[in-house]
Design a protein around this motif. Sequence first.
Motif, short mmCIF file in Angstrom:
data_model
loop_
_atom_site.label_atom_id
_atom_site.label_comp_id
_atom_site.label_asym_id
_atom_site.label_seq_id
_atom_site.Cartn_x
_atom_site.Cartn_y
_atom_site.Cartn_z
N GLY A 73 0.79 -1.22 0.00
CA GLY A 73 0.00 0.00 0.00
C GLY A 73 0.82 1.27 0.00
N GLN A 74 2.14 1.12 0.02
CA GLN A 74 2.99 2.30 -0.02
C GLN A 74 2.89 2.94 -1.41
OE1 GLN A 74 4.48 3.37 2.67
NE2 GLN A 74 5.53 5.11 1.79
N PRO A 75 2.63 4.26 -1.50
CA PRO A 75 2.50 4.90 -2.81
C PRO A 75 3.74 4.70 -3.67
CG PRO A 75 1.75 6.36 -1.06
CD PRO A 75 2.41 5.19 -0.39
N LYS A 76 3.54 4.54 -4.97
CA LYS A 76 4.64 4.34 -5.90
C LYS A 76 5.58 5.55 -5.87
CE LYS A 76 5.66 3.17 -10.72
NZ LYS A 76 5.09 2.93 -12.07
N GLY A 77 6.86 5.26 -5.84
CA GLY A 77 7.85 6.33 -5.81
C GLY A 77 8.10 6.88 -4.42
N ARG A 78 7.43 6.32 -3.42
CA ARG A 78 7.60 6.78 -2.03
C ARG A 78 8.02 5.59 -1.17
NH1 ARG A 78 5.33 11.94 -1.24
NH2 ARG A 78 4.24 12.68 -3.11
N GLU A 79 9.15 5.00 -1.51
CA GLU A 79 9.62 3.82 -0.82
C GLU A 79 10.03 4.14 0.62
OE1 GLU A 79 10.62 4.76 -3.81
OE2 GLU A 79 9.60 3.24 -5.04
N LEU A 80 9.90 3.13 1.47
CA LEU A 80 10.28 3.30 2.87
C LEU A 80 11.79 3.37 3.01
CD1 LEU A 80 7.90 0.70 4.58
CD2 LEU A 80 7.61 3.19 4.50
N ASP A 81 12.23 4.19 3.96
CA ASP A 81 13.64 4.21 4.35
C ASP A 81 13.87 3.31 5.56
OD1 ASP A 81 14.79 6.18 2.48
OD2 ASP A 81 13.44 7.58 3.47
#
Length: 488
Positions: free
Chosen positions: A353-361
């Motif tokens: 569900g993480q938005p595309k292009g907004r990967e977790l650090d």
Amino acid sequence: MRLSRASLTSDKAMFFFTLSLVMLATLLHCQATHAATRPNVVLILADDLGWNAVGYHGDWVQTPNIDGLAKEGIELDRFYVAPMCSPTRAGLLTGRYPIRFGLARAVIPPYCNDGLPPAERTLAEGLQVAGYKHRGIFGKWHLGHHQRKWHPLAQGFTHFVGHYNGAIDYFDLTRDGERDWQVNYDPATDEGYSTDLVANAACAFIREAAQDEAPYFCYVPFNAPHSPFQAKADALQQVKAGPHPNNSQTYRAMIWTLDQAVGQILKTIDETGEADNTQVWFLSDNGGVGQFPRNNRPLRGSKLTTFEGGVRVPACVRWPAEWKGERKLENTMGYIDVLPTILATAEIGPAAGQPKGRELDGVSLNDLFAGRTSDFPERDWYSYHGQPGPQKETIALKTENWKLVVNGPDIRQGTSPATHEVFLFAMPDDLLEKNNVAEQHPQVVEQLLAKLVAHRQLQPEDGVPPYGTGQKGFKPWKNWDIKLAPNN
């Protein structure tokens, strides 16, 4: 005896009806059992609590409840956050370095028309998908208050009691002359000392939410012990302050009240009978202020610096059902790891569900906490602060073997001995940052500096402006009522 066709049909219908009831009951039981395995989550955040401002790190303050939580649970000895309030809160709720979406430079003061971008998925939104019906926040938001899109209820929470701004008056609950105490979207008339009000609201939520089969999420970002330095009379007596207490005594008294509030929350969790399956986190949002010499000892630096005293904070976590307690971990971890860890324990993939292009650090610490692995390699860890503006910034990178700190103008424009202070410390042998070895290792400095420049380049041009921008001529609206804000 022969049975009629009607009788057979009736028996068959009754059989399938009974079977359906059994299957439904089994399904409901499985759902209830599944809900029970997912933990309740109580995330407690202190404000400006220094490394040495907990009893288990020294004898400067008394924090018996926080000490007990650290002893019963897992003490997180190398837990890192941002050097100041809003950036830590943003990274905590998103699992991403806040520099990526413009919230790393500075806090969000009353006059700043900015906030946590709605495009970022928050921890509350992730837990909503995981079936957490009740998701409350109690205390200091500090992530936008000029527009409804930045409101907690627009960011995945179901209930909010607290204040939008930092540095409110502890007794009259004002900031810049207007009361800032809210319930959901409306100003509230509650009266009392803010630390007590936060704890009372959080406890009421926990008692009510615990009656539901679904697990709950309770985020408690206290404003204590952030300035203004204001303490209750009973707390001042506890630290043996005289009739005219100094700021140090007042600060320690505020910490005492904070600890009592933490104890109240822990007691409420116990009273619900769900303590075993309730995950409790405690941490500070940044290092303590530097005006009190003992606040961050023995670490170097304080709040608003990227030295250890500004970004390494007291932290612990407890989940008796799954994580063995009475341990101390010395792995590098921090605020961006909280979201992926909690989502993993809620049985959903942290990146799902993480938005595309907004990967977790951040990464999940669940296996480490559960003892399923001890192989947890050191990562590059970044810290940044630029509140005064691009002419005076601090940025740091900690690796397995080194830590580079650079103070001065925006490093994207280059660095020079005339304008920048450069510090290189050997890690983990020099966690107290006593020996600057930058001159002895110029190649290491060059390699790490290139990484720091790349990190600094992540900040968008429309990020939060330097502190003070927009302050001239600003007038707050009545009761900080977000419905009256001119930008809605």
